[in-house]
Design an enzyme around this catalytic site. Sequence first.
Site, PDB file in Angstrom:
ATOM      1  N   ARG A  33       0.839  -1.212   0.000  1.00  0.00           N
ATOM      2  CA  ARG A  33       0.000   0.000   0.000  1.00  0.00           C
ATOM      3  C   ARG A  33       0.869   1.255   0.000  1.00  0.00           C
ATOM      4  NH1 ARG A  33      -2.221   2.582   4.389  1.00  0.00           N
ATOM      5  NH2 ARG A  33      -2.013   0.719   5.675  1.00  0.00           N
ATOM      6  N   LYS A  86      -8.239   3.401 -19.163  1.00  0.00           N
ATOM      7  CA  LYS A  86      -8.545   3.722 -20.553  1.00  0.00           C
ATOM      8  C   LYS A  86      -7.336   3.484 -21.455  1.00  0.00           C
ATOM      9  CE  LYS A  86     -12.497   5.209 -18.797  1.00  0.00           C
ATOM     10  NZ  LYS A  86     -12.299   5.310 -17.352  1.00  0.00           N
TER      11      LYS A  86
END
Length: 407
Positions: A61, A211
């Site tokens: 993390r 994307k």
Amino acid sequence: MSKHQEHFQIETKAIHGGSIKDEQFGSLATPLYQTSTFTFENAQQGAKRFAGEEQGYIYSRLGNPTTTQLEQTVAALEGTESAAATATGMGAVSAALLANLSAGDHLISSKAVYGCSFALMSHMLTKFGIEVSFVDMTEPENITRAIQPNTKVIFLETPINPNLVVLDLAAIGKIANQHQLISIVDNTFLTPYLQKPAQFGFDLIIHSATKYLNGHGDVVAGIICGSEEMITEIKMTSLKDIGATMSPHDAWLIIRGLKTLPIRMDRHCQNAQQIAEYLESHPSIKQVYYPGLKSHPGHKFIGNQMKAAGGVIAFELDGSLEDGAFFIDQMALLSIAVSLGDAESLIQHPASMTHSPYTPEEREAAGISDTLIRISVGLEHVNDITADLNQAFEKLIKHQGMPKQVA
């Protein structure tokens, strides 16, 4: 990135942009460090790493070698010092905003933005005492008029999702600099291959890496690019503590996708230009929104602000909301799906899908009509895409000519 690599062209940076190499086994492909935590040689080393006195990994993390490789590559492409990988595109938007805004601050956003960005700003940030103004940034002086003593951040997209409005980055960047405001731009639609906002003085550049950066429709992810100082602040505050960090496997997939980004974007742009020209001449279309067309107000920015117009097209059908739904349902090749930047061509209805968080009044103010259709033009042969649209238009024309049933 080494000094030698800084002089590479963007096509080379997309492949060699990261500096982490596999010294142990000499793997050509980036190794996937699929681990949640990292071991220390002893307690003292662990303490030094937590204290920031020694470089090294602690917990994924907080950082992971595979993720670092991705961050270095995208930063090299955008021309920034650093980058932070996030779990989603909205993770990038929220981490960038929350790290730079506090209760009592004022945010200025472009009038139309992605639906979830709009929801975050208009419905969530206001709950915590952050003021938000949505401004028509096609006239940059509107930004100057909206600035208040407590204004802290300017946020925008260009081209704007979904109606492809192009904003003047040079003019807006100058305003932000003059008023010492933090400037954030979503560069998802064009990618650093076609547009580099840092060249115009923008502080943070955001991507939905879902994307074009990934390009294969199999990852949900985000990226924030900026100075070392600002990215470190984001990583150690909003990103670390809220936890919207990217998984190593997703980072690995995006690294693989980035290697073909320039080639893919050239094809996306080439196909989209031809489809936009086809749509502009079709009698069932009221208007086409694509900066590659000379009729589009944003066309003047191609060649200076942006290399090309990208792979997303929007258009207004000459019909009703029901006609729009009918038209989309006739697709045989194009997939009815939100998102963009995949190899497959995707078609969707913003008012009922990506921009449904807007009220009808908010959609009208943002220029998002009920008959607006958005296409993410894929990598298929352009003749096949055109043929699919053409057969759908033929069915729509017949449908519109049928007598309406009376309830």
